[in-house]
Design an enzyme around this catalytic site. Structure first.
Site, mmCIF file in Angstrom:
data_model
loop_
_atom_site.group_PDB
_atom_site.id
_atom_site.type_symbol
_atom_site.label_atom_id
_atom_site.label_comp_id
_atom_site.label_asym_id
_atom_site.label_seq_id
_atom_site.Cartn_x
_atom_site.Cartn_y
_atom_site.Cartn_z
ATOM 1 N N GLY A 12 14.408 -13.412 4.362
ATOM 2 C CA GLY A 12 12.952 -13.434 4.373
ATOM 3 C C GLY A 12 12.385 -12.041 4.515
ATOM 4 N N THR A 14 9.330 -9.150 4.724
ATOM 5 C CA THR A 14 8.263 -8.866 3.773
ATOM 6 C C THR A 14 8.769 -8.932 2.339
ATOM 7 O OG1 THR A 14 7.384 -7.341 5.452
ATOM 8 C CG2 THR A 14 6.360 -7.293 3.291
ATOM 9 N N ALA A 15 9.979 -8.390 2.094
ATOM 10 C CA ALA A 15 10.520 -8.388 0.734
ATOM 11 C C ALA A 15 10.754 -9.804 0.226
ATOM 12 C CB ALA A 15 11.816 -7.589 0.697
ATOM 13 N N GLU A 49 3.268 -0.413 9.413
ATOM 14 C CA GLU A 49 3.785 0.083 8.146
ATOM 15 C C GLU A 49 2.617 0.430 7.245
ATOM 16 O OE1 GLU A 49 7.050 -1.281 4.726
ATOM 17 O OE2 GLU A 49 6.788 -2.417 6.568
ATOM 18 N N LYS A 78 -6.206 2.523 4.176
ATOM 19 C CA LYS A 78 -5.508 3.809 4.072
ATOM 20 C C LYS A 78 -5.934 4.484 2.772
ATOM 21 C CE LYS A 78 -0.839 5.650 3.262
ATOM 22 N NZ LYS A 78 0.591 5.282 3.110
ATOM 23 N N THR A 343 6.796 4.220 0.137
ATOM 24 C CA THR A 343 7.081 3.609 -1.161
ATOM 25 C C THR A 343 7.934 2.346 -1.059
ATOM 26 O OG1 THR A 343 8.994 5.099 -1.388
ATOM 27 C CG2 THR A 343 6.923 5.787 -2.429
#
Length: 501
Positions: A12, A14-15, A49, A78, A343
């Site tokens: 699981g 975030t990715a 993050e 941001k 990134t």
């Protein structure tokens, strides 16, 4: 398709949940079953993050409004990354604002002044004075203009990654993604060597037609099962560790990330609504974890605090192939480039979007697998080059770490060519076009980096009379007045959030 396409996502975070959401959205017109299995014992580290503006497109694609997800994830806007101390002077800094539609009016002035300065003339080349994001950052203004402002503003976000994972999980489940909590005991393969199924520790078997590896640095499917080699970037990106600490929220709520140099690396400051994320990225070749933690605590005035510090290790590089047989690696399982330019999620998103495009174009086969792998390898390498350039150009002399980074000659041909054109006073915009690398970092980004570091010759002793008569070219173009008047259409980020409650 007579039968639904079965996609199994291993892991699981975030990715994994970004993959689940995007694939459910992109493949909504075909019969499809998406299952995600994740261990409840492995949590996401929610230290704060940052993202690039690409993430804004992610939420727009899924039709998720900012007022739906940002408060739930303690997110802030941001518009800029501020780099402190990289040129060697602790008091010196430069900024890399995100490029917006409005900046077409000033982009060329920036390029012209940078070239003029490379010719020895004393003109303005401070990057953030040429882009709207720089003015918003200085004034702590949210990048959401009044209704009558006719230009689109680009921006990224700061957020709690744990909260974002949870939000995306719930959204994916509403899209029909099946969620299973469990641990993978083994990975089964077919006669052809493709992955056939996952067996859980509780005995459950998950069969699939295609598998997404989101198992982190362990890369259980792609690297450990399919034996795909890993290419390390350690010869020109030395950092392999980080120590992270949370501090209270910053009252004025900045709209920028700060990246400040330390003795053997750099530290980030990421402002969330409820706290500030801080982390020191360093190389264990030059500093052990205890000294790194002490240095970060000292910088944050936390030497006497019992705030817990967490230590992380990183493996920087990429897999030789990102998509092999019926398996795609996403996130840390495919590779990682240190977080200096935020990134990580950009690469996750691009990987999923590109895969979905090629997979559908090939009628859900491996037809365009090589095209995809070549494109992803190129993207990782060019992003690596941009980050390597930060270290190569550093002006610090206070440790062997910084000296070794500056003297490191393990540079790609692409980066060597860019630097050669810049130092020879050539047209770097045309060089970026020649190499076709503007889709990774634009000419504006390269100018921000090189001008920000002040990679210029000494100012000529005798300036042309015409320049002396005109004064500063920057002031002659009235850009400062233009941007300051534009900024009247924006309000403080803190005010925006307060009024939204």
């Amino acid at each position: 398709m007579n039968q639904p396409l079965r996609i199994v996502i291993a892991g699981g975070g975030t990715a994994g949940w970004m993959a689940a959401n995007l694939l459910a959205h992109r493949f909504a017109t075909i019969p499809i079953d998406i299952t995600l299995i994740e261990s409840k014992d492995i949590g996401t580290i929610g230290v704060g993050e940052g993202s690039t503006p690409t993430l804004k497109r992610f939420f727009q694609t899924l039709d998720i409004a900012e007022h739906q997800w940002m408060p739930a994830c303690h997110a802030t806007y941001k518009v800029n990354i501020k780099f402190n101390g990289w040129s060697g002077d602790d008091n010196a800094s430069y900024s890399h604002p995100f490029f917006s539609q409005l900046d077409v009016h000033s982009e060329r002035s920036f390029y012209v002044n940078a070239l003029t300065r490379r010719l020895g003339l004393d003109v303005e080349t401070t990057p953030d004075r040429f882009f709207m994001g720089g003015y918003l950052a200085k004034k702590n203004l949210a990048p959401i203009p009044s209704h009558n402002f006719p230009f689109a503003i680009e921006y990224g976000y700061h957020f709690d990654s744990h909260k974002l994972s949870e939000f995306l999980k719930q959204h994916a489940k509403r899209l029909g993604v099946e969620h299973i909590e469990g641990d993978i005991a083994s990975v089964g393969t077919s006669v052809s060597g493709a992955i056939s199924h996952l067996t859980c520790k509780d005995g459950q078997v998950l069969k699939g037609d295609f598998f997404i590896d989101c198992t982190g640095f362990s890369s259980l499917l792609l690297q450990k099962t399919l034996n795909v080699p890993f290419t390390s970037f350690s010869n020109n990106l030395f950092n392999d560790s980080a120590v992270v600490l949370a501090t209270p929220a910053i009252d004025h709520m900045p709209v920028e990330t700060e990246s400040s140099t330390m003795s053997n690396g750099w530290c980030w400051q990421i402002p969330l609504r409820n706290r500030t994320g801080n982390g020191y990225v360093y190389s264990q070749q030059y500093q052990d974890k205890d000294k790194a933690e002490y240095e970060l605590r000292n910088k944050l005035n936390l030497l006497d605090s019992d705030v817990e510090a967490r230590h992380l290790t990183m493996r920087v590089g990429q897999c030789e192939q990102h998509w092999v047989k019926n398996c795609l690696a996403v996130g840390l399982s495919q590779g990682f480039i240190e977080p200096l330019e935020a990134t990580a999620l950009h690469l996750v998103q691009i990987t999923i979007e590109q895969f979905a495009t090629y997979y559908a174009k090939g009628n859900y086969t491996e037809k365009y697998q090589q095209h995809f792998n070549s494109a992803m390898t190129e993207r990782f390498e060019r992003i690596r080059d941009y980050i390597v350039c930060h270290y190569k150009l550093n002006g610090r002399t206070d440790s062997q770490y910084w000296t070794d980074n500056r003297e490191n000659m393990q540079l790609s041909e692409s980066l060597l060519s860019l630097l050669d054109v810049w130092y020879r006073k050539g047209d770097i915009v045309q060089e970026i076009k020649r190499q076709d690398i503007g889709k990774h970092f634009s000419a504006a980004s390269w100018h921000c980096l090189l001008a920000g570091y002040r990679v210029f010759p000494e100012i000529a002793q005798h300036q042309p009379a015409s320049l002396e008569e005109q004064g500063d070219l920057f002031e002659e173009n009235k850009l400062s007045t233009f941007f300051n008047r534009c900024s009247l259409n924006f309000e403080k980020q803190k005010t925006l959030f307060t009024s939204a409650v």
